[in-house]
Design a protein around this motif. Sequence first.
Motif, PDB file in Angstrom:
ATOM      1  N   CYS A 172      30.337 -24.806  -1.529  1.00  0.00           N
ATOM      2  CA  CYS A 172      30.314 -25.258  -0.130  1.00  0.00           C
ATOM      3  C   CYS A 172      29.194 -24.519   0.607  1.00  0.00           C
ATOM      4  CB  CYS A 172      31.656 -24.946   0.512  1.00  0.00           C
ATOM      5  SG  CYS A 172      31.770 -25.378   2.262  1.00  0.00           S
ATOM      6  N   HIS A 173      28.618 -25.177   1.605  1.00  0.00           N
ATOM      7  CA  HIS A 173      27.566 -24.485   2.365  1.00  0.00           C
ATOM      8  C   HIS A 173      28.130 -23.236   3.060  1.00  0.00           C
ATOM      9  CE1 HIS A 173      23.310 -25.290   3.880  1.00  0.00           C
ATOM     10  NE2 HIS A 173      23.620 -24.078   4.290  1.00  0.00           N
ATOM     11  N   SER A 174      29.417 -23.230   3.344  1.00  0.00           N
ATOM     12  CA  SER A 174      30.024 -22.029   3.946  1.00  0.00           C
ATOM     13  C   SER A 174      29.886 -20.822   3.021  1.00  0.00           C
ATOM     14  CB  SER A 174      31.506 -22.269   4.244  1.00  0.00           C
ATOM     15  OG  SER A 174      31.656 -23.288   5.194  1.00  0.00           O
ATOM     16  N   ILE A 195      24.066 -40.861  10.043  1.00  0.00           N
ATOM     17  CA  ILE A 195      22.977 -40.428  10.920  1.00  0.00           C
ATOM     18  C   ILE A 195      22.345 -39.217  10.242  1.00  0.00           C
ATOM     19  CG2 ILE A 195      22.342 -39.740  13.259  1.00  0.00           C
ATOM     20  CD1 ILE A 195      25.068 -40.933  14.185  1.00  0.00           C
ATOM     21  N   SER A 196      21.111 -39.407   9.748  1.00  0.00           N
ATOM     22  CA  SER A 196      20.532 -38.424   8.836  1.00  0.00           C
ATOM     23  C   SER A 196      19.081 -38.133   9.198  1.00  0.00           C
ATOM     24  CB  SER A 196      20.599 -39.020   7.413  1.00  0.00           C
ATOM     25  OG  SER A 196      19.808 -38.301   6.498  1.00  0.00           O
ATOM     26  N   HIS A 197      18.608 -36.946   8.858  1.00  0.00           N
ATOM     27  CA  HIS A 197      17.186 -36.653   9.066  1.00  0.00           C
ATOM     28  C   HIS A 197      16.383 -36.901   7.786  1.00  0.00           C
ATOM     29  CE1 HIS A 197      17.507 -32.884   6.864  1.00  0.00           C
ATOM     30  NE2 HIS A 197      16.415 -32.359   7.364  1.00  0.00           N
ATOM     31  N   SER A 198      17.041 -37.456   6.756  1.00  0.00           N
ATOM     32  CA  SER A 198      16.402 -37.673   5.450  1.00  0.00           C
ATOM     33  C   SER A 198      16.306 -39.157   5.140  1.00  0.00           C
ATOM     34  CB  SER A 198      17.219 -36.988   4.352  1.00  0.00           C
ATOM     35  OG  SER A 198      17.419 -35.631   4.644  1.00  0.00           O
ATOM     36  N   PRO A 199      15.123 -39.772   5.383  1.00  0.00           N
ATOM     37  CA  PRO A 199      15.013 -41.221   5.180  1.00  0.00           C
ATOM     38  C   PRO A 199      15.366 -41.658   3.760  1.00  0.00           C
ATOM     39  CG  PRO A 199      12.838 -40.188   5.619  1.00  0.00           C
ATOM     40  CD  PRO A 199      13.870 -39.157   5.855  1.00  0.00           C
ATOM     41  N   GLU A 200      15.125 -40.770   2.779  1.00  0.00           N
ATOM     42  CA  GLU A 200      15.376 -41.151   1.382  1.00  0.00           C
ATOM     43  C   GLU A 200      16.864 -41.278   1.065  1.00  0.00           C
ATOM     44  OE1 GLU A 200      14.116 -38.315   2.464  1.00  0.00           O
ATOM     45  OE2 GLU A 200      15.177 -36.652   1.497  1.00  0.00           O
ATOM     46  N   LYS A 201      17.732 -40.902   2.000  1.00  0.00           N
ATOM     47  CA  LYS A 201      19.171 -41.013   1.732  1.00  0.00           C
ATOM     48  C   LYS A 201      19.759 -42.367   2.141  1.00  0.00           C
ATOM     49  CE  LYS A 201      20.198 -36.043   1.906  1.00  0.00           C
ATOM     50  NZ  LYS A 201      20.834 -34.954   2.689  1.00  0.00           N
ATOM     51  N   LYS A 202      18.906 -43.249   2.671  1.00  0.00           N
ATOM     52  CA  LYS A 202      19.409 -44.549   3.157  1.00  0.00           C
ATOM     53  C   LYS A 202      20.123 -45.333   2.045  1.00  0.00           C
ATOM     54  CE  LYS A 202      17.791 -48.481   5.920  1.00  0.00           C
ATOM     55  NZ  LYS A 202      17.944 -49.735   5.245  1.00  0.00           N
ATOM     56  N   TYR A 245      26.012 -34.887  -4.366  1.00  0.00           N
ATOM     57  CA  TYR A 245      26.065 -34.347  -3.026  1.00  0.00           C
ATOM     58  C   TYR A 245      26.840 -33.024  -2.996  1.00  0.00           C
ATOM     59  CZ  TYR A 245      23.507 -38.103  -0.954  1.00  0.00           C
ATOM     60  OH  TYR A 245      22.479 -38.939  -0.613  1.00  0.00           O
ATOM     61  N   ARG A 246      27.282 -32.577  -4.168  1.00  0.00           N
ATOM     62  CA  ARG A 246      27.972 -31.300  -4.231  1.00  0.00           C
ATOM     63  C   ARG A 246      27.779 -30.682  -5.613  1.00  0.00           C
ATOM     64  NH1 ARG A 246      29.450 -28.841   0.283  1.00  0.00           N
ATOM     65  NH2 ARG A 246      31.632 -28.281   0.499  1.00  0.00           N
ATOM     66  N   PHE A 247      27.402 -29.417  -5.644  1.00  0.00           N
ATOM     67  CA  PHE A 247      27.406 -28.696  -6.915  1.00  0.00           C
ATOM     68  C   PHE A 247      28.825 -28.228  -7.203  1.00  0.00           C
ATOM     69  CE2 PHE A 247      22.897 -27.879  -5.686  1.00  0.00           C
ATOM     70  CZ  PHE A 247      22.307 -28.496  -6.788  1.00  0.00           C
TER      71      PHE A 247
HETATM   72  P1  NAP Z   1      25.315 -29.413   3.074  1.00  0.00           P
HETATM   73  O1  NAP Z   1      25.807 -30.072   1.841  1.00  0.00           O
HETATM   74  O2  NAP Z   1      24.180 -28.496   3.009  1.00  0.00           O
HETATM   75  O3  NAP Z   1      25.048 -30.584   4.152  1.00  0.00           O
HETATM   76  C1  NAP Z   1      24.482 -30.332   5.413  1.00  0.00           C
HETATM   77  C2  NAP Z   1      23.625 -31.511   5.810  1.00  0.00           C
HETATM   78  O4  NAP Z   1      23.009 -31.160   7.056  1.00  0.00           O
HETATM   79  C3  NAP Z   1      22.466 -31.815   4.897  1.00  0.00           C
HETATM   80  O5  NAP Z   1      22.808 -32.628   3.810  1.00  0.00           O
HETATM   81  C4  NAP Z   1      21.488 -32.511   5.830  1.00  0.00           C
HETATM   82  O6  NAP Z   1      21.860 -33.893   5.954  1.00  0.00           O
HETATM   83  C5  NAP Z   1      21.761 -31.834   7.158  1.00  0.00           C
HETATM   84  N1  NAP Z   1      20.702 -30.843   7.398  1.00  0.00           N
HETATM   85  C6  NAP Z   1      20.408 -29.756   6.655  1.00  0.00           C
HETATM   86  N2  NAP Z   1      19.333 -29.108   7.135  1.00  0.00           N
HETATM   87  C7  NAP Z   1      18.942 -29.809   8.213  1.00  0.00           C
HETATM   88  C8  NAP Z   1      17.881 -29.664   9.150  1.00  0.00           C
HETATM   89  N3  NAP Z   1      17.012 -28.662   9.045  1.00  0.00           N
HETATM   90  N4  NAP Z   1      17.775 -30.576  10.154  1.00  0.00           N
HETATM   91  C9  NAP Z   1      18.669 -31.594  10.255  1.00  0.00           C
HETATM   92  N5  NAP Z   1      19.698 -31.789   9.380  1.00  0.00           N
HETATM   93  C10 NAP Z   1      19.821 -30.918   8.388  1.00  0.00           C
HETATM   94  O7  NAP Z   1      26.495 -28.547   3.749  1.00  0.00           O
HETATM   95  P2  NAP Z   1      28.085 -28.784   3.741  1.00  0.00           P
HETATM   96  O8  NAP Z   1      28.684 -28.006   2.627  1.00  0.00           O
HETATM   97  O9  NAP Z   1      28.357 -30.215   3.906  1.00  0.00           O
HETATM   98  O10 NAP Z   1      28.492 -27.978   5.065  1.00  0.00           O
HETATM   99  C11 NAP Z   1      27.990 -28.371   6.331  1.00  0.00           C
HETATM  100  C12 NAP Z   1      28.364 -27.395   7.414  1.00  0.00           C
HETATM  101  O11 NAP Z   1      29.778 -27.456   7.645  1.00  0.00           O
HETATM  102  C13 NAP Z   1      28.068 -25.933   7.078  1.00  0.00           C
HETATM  103  O12 NAP Z   1      27.579 -25.294   8.242  1.00  0.00           O
HETATM  104  C14 NAP Z   1      29.435 -25.391   6.673  1.00  0.00           C
HETATM  105  O13 NAP Z   1      29.555 -23.995   6.873  1.00  0.00           O
HETATM  106  C15 NAP Z   1      30.344 -26.146   7.606  1.00  0.00           C
HETATM  107  N6  NAP Z   1      31.740 -26.278   7.169  1.00  0.00           N
HETATM  108  C16 NAP Z   1      32.689 -26.365   8.137  1.00  0.00           C
HETATM  109  C17 NAP Z   1      34.009 -26.566   7.778  1.00  0.00           C
HETATM  110  C18 NAP Z   1      35.071 -26.717   8.824  1.00  0.00           C
HETATM  111  O14 NAP Z   1      36.262 -26.577   8.535  1.00  0.00           O
HETATM  112  N7  NAP Z   1      34.725 -27.030  10.050  1.00  0.00           N
HETATM  113  C19 NAP Z   1      34.367 -26.663   6.438  1.00  0.00           C
HETATM  114  C20 NAP Z   1      33.370 -26.589   5.486  1.00  0.00           C
HETATM  115  C21 NAP Z   1      32.052 -26.401   5.859  1.00  0.00           C
HETATM  116  P3  NAP Z   1      20.733 -35.047   6.104  1.00  0.00           P
HETATM  117  O15 NAP Z   1      19.710 -34.756   5.047  1.00  0.00           O
HETATM  118  O16 NAP Z   1      21.473 -36.294   5.868  1.00  0.00           O
HETATM  119  O17 NAP Z   1      20.178 -34.950   7.499  1.00  0.00           O
END
Ligand code: NAP
Length: 347
Positions: free
Chosen positions: A41-43, A205-212, A338-340
């Motif tokens: 997870c990104h967390s 809603i994404s900043h990555s056009p290649e994900k369309k 989309y997830r390792f």
């Molecule tokens: P992830 O797989 O890295 O996904 C984040 C997405 O954000 C990316 O795929 C990208 O989507 C977009 N992004 C990344 N860098 C960006 C940039 N510079 N500008 C604009 N968009 C950008 O992460 P994840 O594991 O899904 O986690 C996402 C967030 O949620 C983290 O901060 C994590 O800590 C948090 N989180 C919260 C909870 C909760 O309970 N609330 C639970 C788990 C995780 P696009 O390429 O499509 O734009």
Amino acid sequence: MISARGLAAHEAGADLVPWDLERREVGPGDVQIAISHSGVCHSDIHLVRGDWGEQEFPVVPGHEIVGEVVAVGSDVTDFSVGERAGVGVYVDSCRECANCLAGQSNYCLEGMTGTYANPDRRHGGYTQGGYATTIVVDHGYVVHVPESLDPAGAAPLLCAGITLYAPLRRFEAGPGKRVGIVGLGGLGHMGVKFAVAMGADVTVISHSPEKKADAEKLGAQHFLLSTDSEAMDAERYGFDLIINTVSVPLDTNVYLELLGFHGVFVNVGLPGEPFSFDAPRILNQGRSIVGSMIGPVSQLQEMLDFSAEHGIHSEVEVIPAEYINDAYQRVIDSDVRYRFVIDGSTI
Ligand code: NAP
Ligand code: ZN
Ligand code: ZN
């Protein structure tokens, strides 16, 4: 004590390296799980990179855990040896506060005990997470993972899945609701799958056009490129519910403007820095900004059963333990589809 092997960071920003650790003996209320898969997870990355401030090391991250029950305590009747089980973002809570008693222990007023890097209120020391061979957890914080789900694809449901499922349910995503998912990453792609299964009209809603193309494959009806200001302007008032999963700060005003009457912006992304917005953006249309943090254990089980019923799993790239540091960099670079998920047998 039970010997385990894990992947640990020994200081903020350090690479993860193999590390031997100990789990407590299986107590009367405990379940021991041999971990087969652990999602990234990104967390996990925010925490070991120090994005959220100071904390104890070493840390074994990981809170998307699936495996096989290998031992149960004498008081445990709801799990048996040999079955598939999962553990998510927390492994304990006070069990006495109003929220715990109401079945909302993810919002425990004393603070839930996170699966890793949290003081273990009942057993001492700090919790260590799922990038490991085995874990011992109280049965009240363990869920049944349906056998029909692929175990690797199921692991990310334990955090990414529930984090999107909970607000989609709370704000009644379904037929007639226009739902926008901001950020197509680990969390976002689960949000798309659930919102589509619930019958909503879904836009990525994404900043990555290649994900369309991927957005469409995942079932989203629309794709909105956030860097295309004309396209964004054209969607003003176009949504009832927007869930922001992005891991970096965004210009919130731009997204608020996409909400129509009484529209709701749910923030689940957790960048270290605060974000701001202009008051008129929420006054107009009576919009709301709310937060949401994972979900309670009962809803975790409901979400897993819903996933089994609808054939929903995470899109995963299964990796060996030694690839973990490269995987972290690729997540930061938005280069994961989309997830390792770590293959537990390689730890
Ligand atoms: P992830 O797989 O890295 O996904 C984040 C997405 O954000 C990316 O795929 C990208 O989507 C977009 N992004 C990344 N860098 C960006 C940039 N510079 N500008 C604009 N968009 C950008 O992460 P994840 O594991 O899904 O986690 C996402 C967030 O949620 C983290 O901060 C994590 O800590 C948090 N989180 C919260 C909870 C909760 O309970 N609330 C639970 C788990 C995780 P696009 O390429 O499509 O734009
Ligand atoms: Zn998580
Ligand atoms: Zn509590």
